[in-house]
Design an enzyme around this catalytic site. Structure first.
Site, PDB file in Angstrom:
ATOM      1  N   ASP A  57       4.740 -34.318  -7.991  1.00  0.00           N
ATOM      2  CA  ASP A  57       4.412 -35.646  -8.504  1.00  0.00           C
ATOM      3  C   ASP A  57       3.220 -35.542  -9.456  1.00  0.00           C
ATOM      4  O   ASP A  57       2.251 -34.822  -9.185  1.00  0.00           O
ATOM      5  CB  ASP A  57       4.051 -36.548  -7.310  1.00  0.00           C
ATOM      6  CG  ASP A  57       3.674 -37.953  -7.731  1.00  0.00           C
ATOM      7  OD1 ASP A  57       4.547 -38.663  -8.242  1.00  0.00           O
ATOM      8  OD2 ASP A  57       2.488 -38.330  -7.545  1.00  0.00           O
ATOM      9  N   GLU A  92       7.284 -33.389 -12.454  1.00  0.00           N
ATOM     10  CA  GLU A  92       7.306 -34.653 -13.181  1.00  0.00           C
ATOM     11  C   GLU A  92       6.242 -34.601 -14.272  1.00  0.00           C
ATOM     12  O   GLU A  92       5.052 -34.774 -14.003  1.00  0.00           O
ATOM     13  CB  GLU A  92       7.016 -35.830 -12.230  1.00  0.00           C
ATOM     14  CG  GLU A  92       7.193 -37.172 -12.903  1.00  0.00           C
ATOM     15  CD  GLU A  92       6.094 -38.170 -12.629  1.00  0.00           C
ATOM     16  OE1 GLU A  92       6.245 -39.327 -13.030  1.00  0.00           O
ATOM     17  OE2 GLU A  92       5.050 -37.794 -12.041  1.00  0.00           O
TER      18      GLU A  92
END
Ligand code: AAO
Length: 477
Positions: free
Chosen positions: A206, A232
């Site tokens: 993340d 990400e």
């Protein structure tokens, strides 16, 4: 009026995106030729365990991305899960035991589990008590981190063109870990290794953009062999930090691919001159997870989403027919506000019950579990992808709102996005003559609800708004 495109496809075709889907590393015995994942966003661990066994494994879905498993702040928004307060595996989605049992169930079904690893930051709250009872303050997490573990830039990130700010200041005001420190790296590694000991096969990192690429690599280099790292890193125009900087650690989601799908399928705007140019500026296929939408973009209008269900089904079918990247499906719940979490009872997210597996409905009500991954067109397109393997993509048409391509001699995909009334189009194809099932029209009751015939190396089809035709050598009548 019949249109004869006179395409001698194989002779005149431009070969696109050679290679494609084989061997990207996330696959398993479900489908050795092509690999597909699914994000089961906010599904609790018991529900994921069941879905792996009953649906994902049998469907040939190779991996599942699950929500962050660690202890989080308290609250009734979905995004509390992105504010860790400890690395205890105890959350509104389930206990450590349930998480481990899920990994086992998925593994037994041949489905790998990718856990969402929130390791860029901790919480934004000044102080509080976490879901599992941990007392914390914004820069103090007992047994894990204290004030010196964090960057001290004095504020939030505003300017994405400033690399230092993006990596040393606070994303949304979340206390920002300093991953250049060996003790922080070790604490993160201990957490990731704990998840591995519970059976996970890989991680979504993340907010990877907010961790210096070399610091993240210092961590991921120490993970056991074979653990997958998916990052990400949102591609932002003109930003100094780009997805390519992170290839040293693993793969990335290509956000421009997702944005282009919206332009095509929602705005119905032809984007590129040739199919090949659709990938301009994209990360290379073998480093890429392609996707129609994720949990953020289904809330920020940048993607094709369940609010236009038919577009979502078409975009998903296109992605699965495309040779680019390794696709990740999205399975969502319907919401009526940005913050809304799925239904829960006493703070625990309730088990998933899909509203229907029949295909896209015209609309959904808040809290419906939409379960897009169960739509028959999507399940049939996973098979399409398996059967076309890594055969090259050959452009057949990209005019008049019709996008048509062949996966050489193995599959044919046609989508019509223009307002035109029904018209007959003819395409030459390398597919053997015969009667094929239109995968896109599969239903729960009938895999071959609509057929398309190839005669003398040609296919003649009537196309109108939102017609999709997807045939392949694995689904002949
Ligand atoms: C919540 C509240 C906040 C509050 C915060 C702290 O909503 O109001 O300040 O708590 O109390 C999730 C939720 C957040 C939630 C957070 C914490 O989405 O709403 O905040 O949990 O609970 C950047 C990051 C990217 C990040 C994204 C949200 O780079 O990593 O922001 N995504 C991940 C997760 C996400 C999660 C977190 C990170 C945090 O997927 O679910 O947040 O763990 C540009 C940049 C992007 C940047 C966006 C931010 O993007 O390029 O890197 O993403 O801006 O808006 C065009 C441009 C593109 C631009 C994009 C913006 O496409 O081309 O460059 O528009 O939409």
């Amino acid at each position: 009026m019949a249109k004869s495109l006179k395409l001698t496809a194989l002779a005149t075709a431009s070969l696109l995106a050679l290679g494609g889907c084989a061997g990207l590393g996330l696959g398993n015995s479900n489908s050795p030729d092509s690999e597909v994942g699914v994000q089961l966003f906010m599904w609790n661990w018991d529900s994921v365990a069941r879905e792996c066994k009953e649906v994902l494994g049998p469907a040939g879905i190779d991996w599942v991305l699950v929500a962050p498993p660690q202890e989080h702040i308290q609250g009734d928004q979905w995004w509390i899960h992105y504010q860790p307060v400890s690395y205890k595996i105890e959350s509104a989605l389930g206990t450590r035991e349930q998480f481990e049992a899920m990994n086992k169930s998925c593994g037994d079904a041949g489905v790998k589990v990718i856990a969402d690893a929130v390791i860029n930051h901790m919480a934004a709250q000044e102080s509080g008590i976490g879901f599992a009872g941990t007392e914390f303050s914004k820069y103090e997490y007992p047994g894990l981190y204290s004030a010196q573990s964090f960057h001290d830039c004095g504020g939030q990130i505003y300017d994405y063109t400033n690399k230092d700010e993006v990596q040393n200041c606070e994303l949304l005001g979340l206390s920002d870990l300093n991953q250049s420190l060996p003790e922080v790296q070790n604490t993160i590694l201990a957490y990731l290794n704990d998840l591995i000991s519970l059976g996970v096969d890989g991680f979504r990192i993340d907010a990877a953009k907010h961790i210096a690429a070399e610091d993240l690599k210092a961590i991921t280099d120490q993970l056991p062999e074979g653990i997958q790292v998916l990052q990400e890193v949102i591609r932002g125009g003109g930003e100094p930090i780009q997805p390519e900087d992170y290839f040293g650690s693993g793969m990335v989601w290509e956000f421009d691919y997702m944005r282009n799908l919206r332009t095509l399928f929602v705005d119905k705007v032809a984007l590129f001159d040739t199919l090949e140019s659709r990938l301009a500026g994209h990360s290379p296929s073998e480093k890429t997870i392609s996707f129609v939408s994720n949990h953020d973009t289904e809330r920020n209008q940048q993607a094709v989403n369940y609010q236009t269900p038919e577009d979502f089904a078409m975009a998903t079918a296109f992605m699965l027919a495309d040779s680019y990247g390794e696709p990740m499906l999205l399975s969502s719940y319907a919401f009526d506000s940005y913050d809304a979490a799925p239904a829960s009872s006493e703070g625990i997210i309730s088990d998933v019950s899909c509203v229907s597996g029949e295909g896209p409905q015209s609309s959904y009500s808040a809290n419906d579990w939409i379960c897009q991954h169960r739509w028959p067109s999507t399940l049939a397109m996973i098979k399409f992808r398996d059967f076309v393997e890594d055969s090259p993509m050959i452009e057949l048409q990209n005019t008049d709102g019709v996008l048509a391509f062949e996966r050489e001699a193995k599959g044919l995909f046609i989508v019509s996005l223009s307002e035109q009334t029904q018209e007959v189009f003819e395409f030459s194809t390398g597919l053997p003559d015969g009667i094929y099932c239109n995968a896109y029209k599969a239903t729960v009751a009938e895999a071959c609800a609509e057929t398309v015939e190839v005669v003398d190396g040609k296919v003649s089809v009537e196309l109108g708004l939102n017609t999709v035709i997807a045939i392949h050598i694995g689904a002949k009548k």
